[in-house]
Enzyme design. Sequence first.
Site, PDB file in Angstrom:
ATOM      1  N   CYS A  41      30.869   5.719  22.935  1.00 39.69           N
ATOM      2  CA  CYS A  41      31.268   5.930  21.536  1.00 39.69           C
ATOM      3  C   CYS A  41      31.434   4.616  20.770  1.00 39.69           C
ATOM      4  O   CYS A  41      31.585   4.623  19.549  1.00 39.69           O
ATOM      5  CB  CYS A  41      32.545   6.754  21.485  1.00 39.69           C
ATOM      6  SG  CYS A  41      32.441   8.239  22.464  1.00 39.69           S
ATOM      7  N   HIS A  49      35.386   6.151  14.899  1.00 38.06           N
ATOM      8  CA  HIS A  49      34.710   7.138  15.742  1.00 38.06           C
ATOM      9  C   HIS A  49      35.436   8.485  15.610  1.00 38.06           C
ATOM     10  O   HIS A  49      36.669   8.545  15.684  1.00 38.06           O
ATOM     11  CB  HIS A  49      34.701   6.659  17.201  1.00 38.06           C
ATOM     12  CG  HIS A  49      34.291   7.732  18.140  1.00 38.06           C
ATOM     13  ND1 HIS A  49      33.158   8.481  17.940  1.00 38.06           N
ATOM     14  CD2 HIS A  49      34.871   8.209  19.279  1.00 38.06           C
ATOM     15  CE1 HIS A  49      33.065   9.374  18.910  1.00 38.06           C
ATOM     16  NE2 HIS A  49      34.083   9.233  19.727  1.00 38.06           N
ATOM     17  N   ASN A  90      32.518  15.809  17.990  1.00 41.19           N
ATOM     18  CA  ASN A  90      32.475  14.411  18.429  1.00 41.19           C
ATOM     19  C   ASN A  90      31.048  14.133  18.916  1.00 41.19           C
ATOM     20  O   ASN A  90      30.601  14.715  19.898  1.00 41.19           O
ATOM     21  CB  ASN A  90      33.514  14.260  19.548  1.00 41.19           C
ATOM     22  CG  ASN A  90      33.503  12.903  20.226  1.00 41.19           C
ATOM     23  OD1 ASN A  90      32.521  12.170  20.177  1.00 41.19           O
ATOM     24  ND2 ASN A  90      34.596  12.579  20.886  1.00 41.19           N
TER      25      ASN A  90
HETATM   26  O1  UT7 Z   1      34.830  10.291  22.230  1.00 38.64           O
HETATM   27  C1  UT7 Z   1      35.612   9.499  23.052  1.00 38.64           C
HETATM   28  C2  UT7 Z   1      35.998  10.193  24.251  1.00 38.64           C
HETATM   29  N1  UT7 Z   1      36.786  11.387  24.149  1.00 38.64           N
HETATM   30  C3  UT7 Z   1      37.928  11.505  23.435  1.00 38.64           C
HETATM   31  O2  UT7 Z   1      38.287  10.699  22.643  1.00 38.64           O
HETATM   32  C4  UT7 Z   1      38.788  12.720  23.719  1.00 38.64           C
HETATM   33  C5  UT7 Z   1      40.232  12.403  23.531  1.00 38.64           C
HETATM   34  N2  UT7 Z   1      41.084  13.499  23.930  1.00 38.64           N
HETATM   35  C6  UT7 Z   1      41.193  14.668  23.235  1.00 38.64           C
HETATM   36  O3  UT7 Z   1      40.551  14.834  22.221  1.00 38.64           O
HETATM   37  C7  UT7 Z   1      42.163  15.708  23.737  1.00 38.64           C
HETATM   38  O4  UT7 Z   1      42.850  15.200  24.868  1.00 38.64           O
HETATM   39  C8  UT7 Z   1      41.480  17.064  24.089  1.00 38.64           C
HETATM   40  C9  UT7 Z   1      41.043  17.774  22.824  1.00 38.64           C
HETATM   41  C10 UT7 Z   1      40.323  16.870  25.012  1.00 38.64           C
HETATM   42  C11 UT7 Z   1      42.531  17.960  24.782  1.00 38.64           C
HETATM   43  O5  UT7 Z   1      43.664  18.136  23.953  1.00 38.64           O
HETATM   44  P1  UT7 Z   1      45.141  17.915  24.532  1.00 38.64           P
HETATM   45  O6  UT7 Z   1      46.063  18.179  23.422  1.00 38.64           O
HETATM   46  O7  UT7 Z   1      45.179  16.559  25.180  1.00 38.64           O
HETATM   47  O8  UT7 Z   1      45.238  19.101  25.585  1.00 38.64           O
HETATM   48  P2  UT7 Z   1      45.569  19.006  27.143  1.00 38.64           P
HETATM   49  O9  UT7 Z   1      44.375  18.616  27.930  1.00 38.64           O
HETATM   50  O10 UT7 Z   1      46.850  18.265  27.357  1.00 38.64           O
HETATM   51  O11 UT7 Z   1      45.913  20.515  27.438  1.00 38.64           O
HETATM   52  C12 UT7 Z   1      47.076  21.166  26.882  1.00 38.64           C
HETATM   53  C13 UT7 Z   1      47.052  22.619  27.305  1.00 38.64           C
HETATM   54  C14 UT7 Z   1      46.863  22.812  28.807  1.00 38.64           C
HETATM   55  O12 UT7 Z   1      47.586  23.978  29.188  1.00 38.64           O
HETATM   56  P3  UT7 Z   1      49.030  23.842  29.868  1.00 38.64           P
HETATM   57  O13 UT7 Z   1      48.812  23.030  31.119  1.00 38.64           O
HETATM   58  O14 UT7 Z   1      49.892  23.150  28.860  1.00 38.64           O
HETATM   59  O15 UT7 Z   1      49.409  25.263  30.116  1.00 38.64           O
HETATM   60  C15 UT7 Z   1      45.374  23.091  28.949  1.00 38.64           C
HETATM   61  O16 UT7 Z   1      45.088  23.874  30.093  1.00 38.64           O
HETATM   62  O17 UT7 Z   1      45.946  23.289  26.681  1.00 38.64           O
HETATM   63  C16 UT7 Z   1      45.103  23.874  27.688  1.00 38.64           C
HETATM   64  N3  UT7 Z   1      43.730  23.742  27.207  1.00 38.64           N
HETATM   65  C17 UT7 Z   1      43.162  24.652  26.417  1.00 38.64           C
HETATM   66  N4  UT7 Z   1      43.604  25.804  25.900  1.00 38.64           N
HETATM   67  C18 UT7 Z   1      42.762  26.500  25.115  1.00 38.64           C
HETATM   68  C19 UT7 Z   1      42.869  22.714  27.437  1.00 38.64           C
HETATM   69  N5  UT7 Z   1      41.705  22.961  26.805  1.00 38.64           N
HETATM   70  C20 UT7 Z   1      41.870  24.144  26.167  1.00 38.64           C
HETATM   71  C21 UT7 Z   1      41.043  24.919  25.333  1.00 38.64           C
HETATM   72  N6  UT7 Z   1      41.518  26.074  24.830  1.00 38.64           N
HETATM   73  N7  UT7 Z   1      39.784  24.526  25.011  1.00 38.64           N
END
Ligand code: UT7
Length: 319
Positions: A111, A246, A276
């Site tokens: 990125c 980005h 993204n």
């Molecule tokens: O481009 C450069 C590289 N990439 C990035 O910059 C990505 C940066 N990171 C992010 O954008 C975020 O971390 C994500 C969008 C990928 C994830 O969001 P988050 O707020 O960090 O969610 P998380 O992984 O901490 O998950 C929170 C909860 C979890 O459930 P529990 O354990 O709290 O019960 C996940 O299992 O949300 C759950 N979860 C989802 N629920 C519904 C994770 N993905 C999903 C989903 N739909 N798609």
Amino acid sequence: MFAKIAGTGSALPERVVDNFEIARNVDTSDEWIQSRTGVRTRHIAGEETAVSLAIDASKEAIKDAGISPEEIDLVIVSTVSAEQLLPCLACEVQAAVGADNAAAFDVNAACTGFITAYQIAVGQMKAGLAKTALIIGTECLSNIVDWTDRGTCILFGDGAGAAVLKADTTCETEILPMVLHADGRKGGVLTCGSGTGNGKSAYGRYVQMDGKEIYRFAVKEVPMVIKELLSLSGWEAGDVDYFVLHQANRRIIEAIAKRLHLDESRFPMNMMDNGNMSSASIPVLLDSMNKKGMLKPGTRLIIAGFGAGLTWGGTCLTW
Ligand code: UT7
């Protein structure tokens, strides 16, 4: 010697996939995706490829710059998701647009790739090795996304953006500050194997990501890079018209703006419609700003990227 963007272009696949369609295949919802990422829709390639999108974006940028392809002496493509390893995409673009006098190669800095390509081009110009460069960020991330993994497939989109960069050798102003950083020790947080290694690669076939870790890294490092650029340029934050970052996730950009005590309105965003797009995010955003008339001669930008590697960096730019 001053390097300026003389023209921009972009290309997005025809097919638009909304969050409801994604939610039919994995356990997620439009509400979750929008509130956690800002993404509503993304373009996903059908017939299009990383090469065809790069070519379409490049043709538009060349037309916008009002140059002939023979004037281009350097073509750099940034990508992590091409359908092919060889030949490099830059050579395919060179042939398709008729940039017969250009050198051509690809870079992989994820990125941060478009910013890396920009900085290499400016460096070549400063060394007297190039006067007109075509730089492109193109991604078909749908090629390398695991469509059964809700932690990644909700985030990404396909597309390409291009810019024609010209050196003004009559201008006495020095090139504006640019910085690049990397931390390979943390590379494991965002990986993808090439799929060609007979199982020898330490990495899986699809993008695997510790989203939270990247989130923390971006919110910490990007404000520091912006402060570094402000300090190197002597610009005050108030002198900058737009911070073009980005488009990883809306919450990341909001957190960065908050840390810098800056209004979000100075951070244009397009992840809502495009997801993204890794190295394509910044040039596609620049092109839409250009088409909307937001970029006028003298408009000051700070552009910053961050992603796999880990890599991050930025540049000051005057339109
Ligand atoms: O481009 C450069 C590289 N990439 C990035 O910059 C990505 C940066 N990171 C992010 O954008 C975020 O971390 C994500 C969008 C990928 C994830 O969001 P988050 O707020 O960090 O969610 P998380 O992984 O901490 O998950 C929170 C909860 C979890 O459930 P529990 O354990 O709290 O019960 C996940 O299992 O949300 C759950 N979860 C989802 N629920 C519904 C994770 N993905 C999903 C989903 N739909 N798609």
